[in-house]
Design an enzyme around this catalytic site. Structure first.
Site, mmCIF file in Angstrom:
data_model
loop_
_atom_site.group_PDB
_atom_site.id
_atom_site.type_symbol
_atom_site.label_atom_id
_atom_site.label_comp_id
_atom_site.label_asym_id
_atom_site.label_seq_id
_atom_site.Cartn_x
_atom_site.Cartn_y
_atom_site.Cartn_z
ATOM 1 N N GLU A 86 -20.231 78.900 0.026
ATOM 2 C CA GLU A 86 -20.350 78.069 1.217
ATOM 3 C C GLU A 86 -21.784 77.730 1.627
ATOM 4 O OE1 GLU A 86 -17.742 76.813 3.013
ATOM 5 O OE2 GLU A 86 -16.365 77.624 1.494
ATOM 6 N N SER A 463 33.751 112.618 30.403
ATOM 7 C CA SER A 463 33.493 114.040 30.639
ATOM 8 C C SER A 463 32.060 114.445 30.346
ATOM 9 C CB SER A 463 34.440 114.896 29.787
ATOM 10 O OG SER A 463 35.781 114.663 30.167
#
Length: 800
Positions: A86, A463
């Site tokens: 780059e 229960s």
């Protein structure tokens, strides 16, 4: 001489004109330029990541995959690859490269269009952080001006660090660390030189040079970069030759989830959005949960196998799909398999051959076989209470072309036939000392159903709720030896209807001690106990365990668990029974980090028997006054003691009897004496529960259909839910010593008659010992009968 003077003045005027133009452009553009100083505090969009307590990745949320890396931690050749590709003069220019710009201008004049922008890495940083990608001259001037400012404010290392963490590299990967994971499945420091060059080739055109979709162009770009690195003396000839010869090894590596806990991940995601809003997805938060990967895996497997076992008890529902066997096409069938996802632990398979004692199948990973042993259970489902005849051969179960589901039971290498369950289940397990969630499963499979039954499904508890009613009784004058008549009862309601509660099985057993009534889950005893104690008093008591009073029905049906609660709420209540009677609050986020800073550390309510009694938090103006620092430096709030520790211990011994002598006897398979728990089954077996614990782990399990309907006439809490609990607790407590609740002071043991509950003399045949609060302990007196509650003491009242 005149001509020379003309050229001098012309050149001078051109320079002055250019200077004036550039100055004008600068004066015009500079006021609108953003502050470069903001780059120092830039927050890169980093996704939300969620981990288990032992650092296993559970989930990631956010559109961009990013893992920022510091300049000093970046491999040097990775930096060199980007510089070569780059901006080879990056470390020498001041942000703008005149040669690069000149080359770009020459291309513009030659072609009449912008071919390249001559951008340096610094200029790309300016564009990526502050500007658009629109190709216009004004943007380019802004880019140049910002690049010059950036070079003044930041070091070269800072600039290239920003660049390599921000740049888009395809496949949702932003930054080099994310790209290393996406393309190679490795940390960046484990990549080769060729792989560095491949990643460095992506910024120019992430799609065109993508090594997965365009390998030829990507290879050409990679080798060009390697050539540039060699030309710039970043690598030697041998390194160049070796890297160029390396084949393309890139392939897509999706997010690697290390722990399957999607329901927990979604709970965390919701919590994070509530705390931080949409920024939770982008600001780099890392969440560490309280969940253990080992126990979460055990919970997931327990739910999977428990629900599959339920389905097997009720018959095979048939294949998911029938592919025409006369049109066998391996390629087409493989395509069908690839399009069919795995659900839970069930893998898709297509039957290719049916033999006399086995079948052959095609699976995603290749061929396999299933023996008759894995098929013979598959009687046809007719209804929840009806099965077809027992099959005698594989041909009575499957046909060639059937798309079926297979799974491997734990500990086996062979497949069994299954199908996606219609029934659902949930499991929540807590550390009773502080309420930390150590495992949570909200259903059979999150991808199949995202509804979290562990935290969102309020179901009738049956229960499973009785221990809280009985605990209220133990703290209101009743004892484990108090006898209550287990006999039929008929009660009218305001609509002139009658309520005729029954025990499971429809039988009644007469006067029964509370201990025995609870471990055998006698409904009529529970109703009479609640009536004698008073509904309002009982509700006031049980809310201490964290139950919402609005959900507690204010009538006698509360004794049978008519209220609706989630498995998380039940587990929280049982945690208090497991820790000696202290109220803890469930939590699943241990710590939140933002970048490198901890922004939240959990401060749970924790059992601390040596701490000063904690006041009611609702009555404290400054919560910090309640904080206590533990030996390890962590902070917590002392949990409130909501139960007399003596009553708590008696309840613990009764719940131990549920497993030793009562409805939870299957749990004896764990061969531990420190466990207590309670089954729960609602009317018509629509909901099945089991909740149980020792001093280290409290776990609740629910099984039922999302749309309530019967599980079947023989499906109770001890049948449908308890096996899941046993499987999980077996893993959770494996290798751990027994840890029963310690017996507190203030209790006495008295010899009683097991039939009447009355104290008896030493040597009385058949006598047994019972535990009492010291002040409630009966003394043997042959002339005084022990009080009991019977039909005469029960007054009919409106209960609905």
């Amino acid at each position: 001489m005149t001509l020379i003077r003309f050229f001098i003045w012309t050149t001078f005027l051109l320079i002055c004109g250019t200077f004036l133009i550039l100055t004008s452009v600068y004066l015009y553009l500079s006021p609108a330029l953003p502050s470069v100083e903001s780059l120092r505090d830039i927050n890169l969009q980093t996704p939300l990541r969620i981990y288990s307590s032992d650092n296993k990745l559970i989930g990631e949320f956010g559109e961009q995959r990013r893992a920022p890396i510091a300049f000093e931690d970046t491999p040097k050749q990775m930096i060199n690859a980007f510089v070569a590709a780059e901006d080879n003069r990056f470390f020498s220019h001041n942000g703008v490269d005149p040669k690069g710009l000149g080359r770009a201008v020459a291309q513009l004049l030659k072609s009449g269009a912008i071919q390249s922008g001559g951008s340096t890495i610094t200029m790309q940083v300016a564009r990526n952080f502050f500007l658009s990608r629109e190709r216009v001259f004004s943007r380019k001037f802004n880019e140049i001006l910002l690049a010059l400012q950036i070079e003044k404010e930041l070091s070269k290392g800072d600039i290239i660090e920003l660049y390599m963490n921000k740049i888009y590299l395809g496949n949702r990967a932003y930054g080099i660390a994310a790209a290393a994971q996406v393309y190679y499945g490795k940390p960046i420091d484990q990549l080769s030189l060729a792989q560095f060059a491949m990643i460095a080739g992506l910024p120019k055109a992430p799609s065109a040079y993508n090594p997965i979709v365009n390998p030829e162009r990507a290879l050409e770009r990679r080798n060009w970069i390697l050539g540039r690195m060699h030309y710039l003396s970043f690598i030697s000839q041998d390194e160049y030759d070796s890297a160029v010869a390396e084949p393309i090894t890139a392939s897509y590596h999706g997010l690697k989830i290390e722990l399957d806990a999607p329901y927990l991940a979604e709970m965390v995601r919701q919590e994070m959005v509530e705390r931080f809003g949409p920024n939770a997805y982008t600001d780099g938060y890392t969440v560490y949960t309280t969940v253990s990967s080992k126990l979460q895996n055990a919970a997931q497997e327990a739910i999977h196998l428990g629900l599959l076992e339920y389905e097997q008890r009720h018959g095979y529902r048939g294949p998911e799909k029938q592919l025409p066997p006369t049109e066998f096409d391996e390629e087409a069938w493989q395509k069908e398999l690839k399009q069919t996802s795995i659900v839970g632990n069930l893998e898709p398979a297509i039957v290719t051959h049916v033999g006399p004692d086995a079948i052959d199948v095609m699976m995603k990973h290749g061929p396999a076989s299933v023996s008759w042993e894995g098929l013979k259970w598959a009687r046809r489902y007719r209804s929840v209470n009806s099965l077809g005849p027992q099959p005698k051969s594989p041909a009575e179960v499957v046909n060639v072309g059937d798309l079926i589901r297979l799974f491997k039971p734990k500990g086996k290498d062979t497949y069994e036939l299954g199908h996606i369950p219609k029934v659902q289940g949930a499991l929540v397990s807590l550390n009773p000392k502080d309420g930390a969630v150590i495992a949570v499963v909200g259903g059979f499979d999150y991808s199949h159903s995202k509804f979290n039954r562990a935290a969102q499904a309020a179901r009738q508890v049956g229960s499973n709720f009785k221990p809280f009613i009985y605990s209220a009784g133990l703290e209101n004058g009743f004892t484990a030896a108090t006898t209550i008549n287990d006999a039929p009862i008929v009660m009218p309601d305001a609509n002139l209807k009658v309520w005729r509660p029954e025990n499971a099985g429809g039988k009644f057993f007469g006067p029964t001690r509370l201990r025995k009534a609870l471990y055998l889950s006698r409904n009529l005893v529970s109703i009479r106990l609640l009536q004698a104690m008073g509904v309002d008093k009982a509700i006031s008591y049980v809310t201490r365990f964290g139950f919402d009073e609005k959900k507690l029905v204010p009538n006698l049906s509360l004794a049978l668990g008519a209220a609706d609660f989630t498995p998380m709420e039940l587990a929280t209540g049982y945690a208090a029974l497991a820790n000696g009677g202290y109220q803890v609050k469930p939590y699943f986020i241990s710590r939140i980090d933002h970048l490198d800073e901890t922004v939240y550390q959990a401060t749970p309510y924790k059992v601390c028997k040596t701490c000063q009694p904690s006041p009611d938090p609702s009555k404290v103006t400054d919560e910090a006054e309640l904080l206590v620092t533990d030996d390890d430096g962590s902070s917590f709030y002392p949990a409130q003691q909501i139960m007399d520790p003596r009553a708590n211990y008696i309840m613990y011994t009764i719940l131990q009897d549920v497993i030793k002598h009562g409805t939870g006897r299957r749990a004896l398979a764990l061969k531990r004496s420190d466990l207590g728990g309670k089954t729960g089954t609602t009317n018509d077996q629509k909901d099945a529960w089991f909740s149980g614990f020792n001093a280290d782990v409290a776990t609740s399990v629910w099984v039922g259909f999302d749309q309530p309907k019967t599980l079947g006439r023989r499906e109770y809490g001890g049948t449908a839910a308890l096996p899941v609990w046993i499987r999980f607790m077996g893993e959770a407590l494996a290798g751990k010593p027994e840890h029963p609740l310690p017996q507190p002071d203030g209790l006495v043991r008295v010899r009683i008659d097991p039939e009447t509950g009355m104290a008896v003399a030493a040597g009385t045949p058949g006598a047994m010992f019972e535990i009492f609060l010291k002040e409630n302990a009966p003394e043997y007196d042959p002339s005084v009968a022990m009080p009991s509650i019977n039909d005469d003491a029960l007054k009919t009242e409106e209960i609905f």
